[in-house]
Write a protein that holds these residues in place. Structure first.
Motif, PDB file in Angstrom:
ATOM      1  N   ALA A  56     -10.829   4.125   3.557  1.00  0.00           N
ATOM      2  CA  ALA A  56      -9.795   4.728   2.713  1.00  0.00           C
ATOM      3  C   ALA A  56      -8.418   4.610   3.366  1.00  0.00           C
ATOM      4  N   PRO A 100       0.836  -1.199   0.000  1.00  0.00           N
ATOM      5  CA  PRO A 100       0.000   0.000   0.000  1.00  0.00           C
ATOM      6  C   PRO A 100       0.875   1.254   0.000  1.00  0.00           C
ATOM      7  N   LYS A 126     -16.275   8.592  -3.173  1.00  0.00           N
ATOM      8  CA  LYS A 126     -17.014   7.342  -3.299  1.00  0.00           C
ATOM      9  C   LYS A 126     -18.494   7.617  -3.592  1.00  0.00           C
ATOM     10  N   ARG A 157      -6.795  -0.955   9.200  1.00  0.00           N
ATOM     11  CA  ARG A 157      -8.003  -0.160   9.426  1.00  0.00           C
ATOM     12  C   ARG A 157      -8.067   0.296  10.883  1.00  0.00           C
ATOM     13  N   GLU A 216      -7.519   2.241   5.386  1.00  0.00           N
ATOM     14  CA  GLU A 216      -7.135   0.830   5.227  1.00  0.00           C
ATOM     15  C   GLU A 216      -6.616   0.570   3.812  1.00  0.00           C
ATOM     16  N   GLU A 217      -7.257   1.151   2.822  1.00  0.00           N
ATOM     17  CA  GLU A 217      -6.826   0.979   1.430  1.00  0.00           C
ATOM     18  C   GLU A 217      -5.413   1.510   1.222  1.00  0.00           C
TER      19      GLU A 217
END
Length: 338
Positions: A64, A27, A290, A72, A66-67
């Motif tokens: 977001a 990431p 989103k 998270r 976590e992405e």
């Protein structure tokens, strides 16, 4: 047989290659340490517009983060009402700058509170750093049929030739509506009788019952009174999507009075590590884009605008501070500030 085995193995290897590459991809912010729990401060009571904004956005911001990091965090809303937002903003400005505390600041309320009381969060533009904003409720001025000429322009002309003869109802004092009234006076030379009410709803009732000729409110107020309005204009740079029929100040008066309204943006205490602050800003941008978030926000009647992230929100903060400073003498002359 052996040859076929090798060929099959190679084919399987090529087939697995994309999955291996994806598994190895890191990431973007995997190097950033994110607090396990992030507290989001709301400087008003639960159930209000700012509280709804925060509770709507947080799940999307969690996802977001976590992405972007692979981890998270838990997020917790902490309502700290009191003194027109002062108590909550002091708590935010004094929080440890480790990313465990962020929150929402309300403009121009925070600048007006600073001008009125010199609170512990002053200077607020230095004690708090911008993350992003995408909820702004622009000011709208409406006139009813008691206004001279049944128009805003007629009311302004009358208030210029006969100062104090035209009444303007609004939430106040020391609100974004109050600031917009003074901005209108400064730009046109008119002098209105400003009548503050304890919230937008009482101001709407006064307008509908024709206790006042004009009402300064926001888009959310306009929706409730537009049936009785004979004229209206929005303090915005262009026509606003939610009320496209409302003309801008430039269209109504031939001059751009600037952008005024109730702004609710995300910020944190100064000193958050740059890389962590960058993460929060990017997570905000991703979350607010989103479609599911936008649908939920509209359902909850949040007035969305194109997100301004980082320095772009910082510029809005500085503009609000400057507007308050420019109009400070009018607040003092009205007896609202010492």
């Amino acid at each position: 047989m052996k040859r076929r085995f090798v060929t099959s193995a190679l084919a399987a290897g090529f087939a697995l290659a994309p999955f291996v590459r994806r598994a190895q991809a890191q990431p973007k912010f995997s190097d950033v340490t994110v607090p396990g729990t992030i507290e989001a401060i709301v400087a008003y009571a639960a159930g209000g517009g700012t509280d709804i904004l925060v509770r709507t956005a947080l799940p999307f911001m969690e996802a977001a983060i976590e992405e972007l990091t692979g981890r998270r965090p838990n997020t917790v809303v902490r309502n700290i009402p009191g003194a027109g937002g002062e108590v909550g903003w002091v708590a935010m400005s004094r929080a440890r700058p480790d990313g465990s505390t962020i929150g929402v600041i309300n403009l121009p309320a925070i600048a007006l509170v600073e001008a009125a009381r010199k609170p512990a969060f002053a200077p607020w533009t230095e004690k708090l750093v911008p993350i992003g904003v995408n909820v702004i409720d622009p000011n709208i001025l409406v006139a009813n049929d008691r206004a001279p000429g049944r128009s805003i322009r007629g009311a302004i002309e009358k208030a210029r030739s006969d100062p104090g003869s035209i009444t303007v109802g609004a939430d106040g004092p020391l609100s974004d509506d109050h600031l917009a009234v003074y901005a209108l006076e400064a730009a046109t030379g008119a002098k209105f009788t400003f009548i503050p009410y304890s919230g937008g709803a009482p101001a709407q009732r006064a307008f509908l019952s024709k206790e006042v000729e004009l009402m300064m409110g926001n888009v959310s107020d306009y929706v409730n009174v537009k049936g009785s309005a004979v004229d209206s204009m929005i303090f915005w740079e262009s026509r606003y999507d939610l009320v496209p029929e409302v003309q801008t100040t430039n269209e109504a008066l031939g001059r751009d009075l600037g952008m005024f309204g109730s702004t609710r943006g995300w910020a944190g205490p100064a000193g958050i590590p740059p890389r962590l602050l960058e993460l929060y800003r990017e997570a905000f941008a991703i979350a607010m884009a989103k479609p599911a978030y936008k649908e939920e926000a509209v359902r909850r009647q949040l007035t969305l605008v194109e997100p301004r992230v980082g320095d772009a929100f910082g510029e809005i903060m500085r503009q609000n501070q400057q507007s308050v400073q420019d109009l400070l003498q009018l607040f003092k002359a009205g007896g609202y500030l010492e």
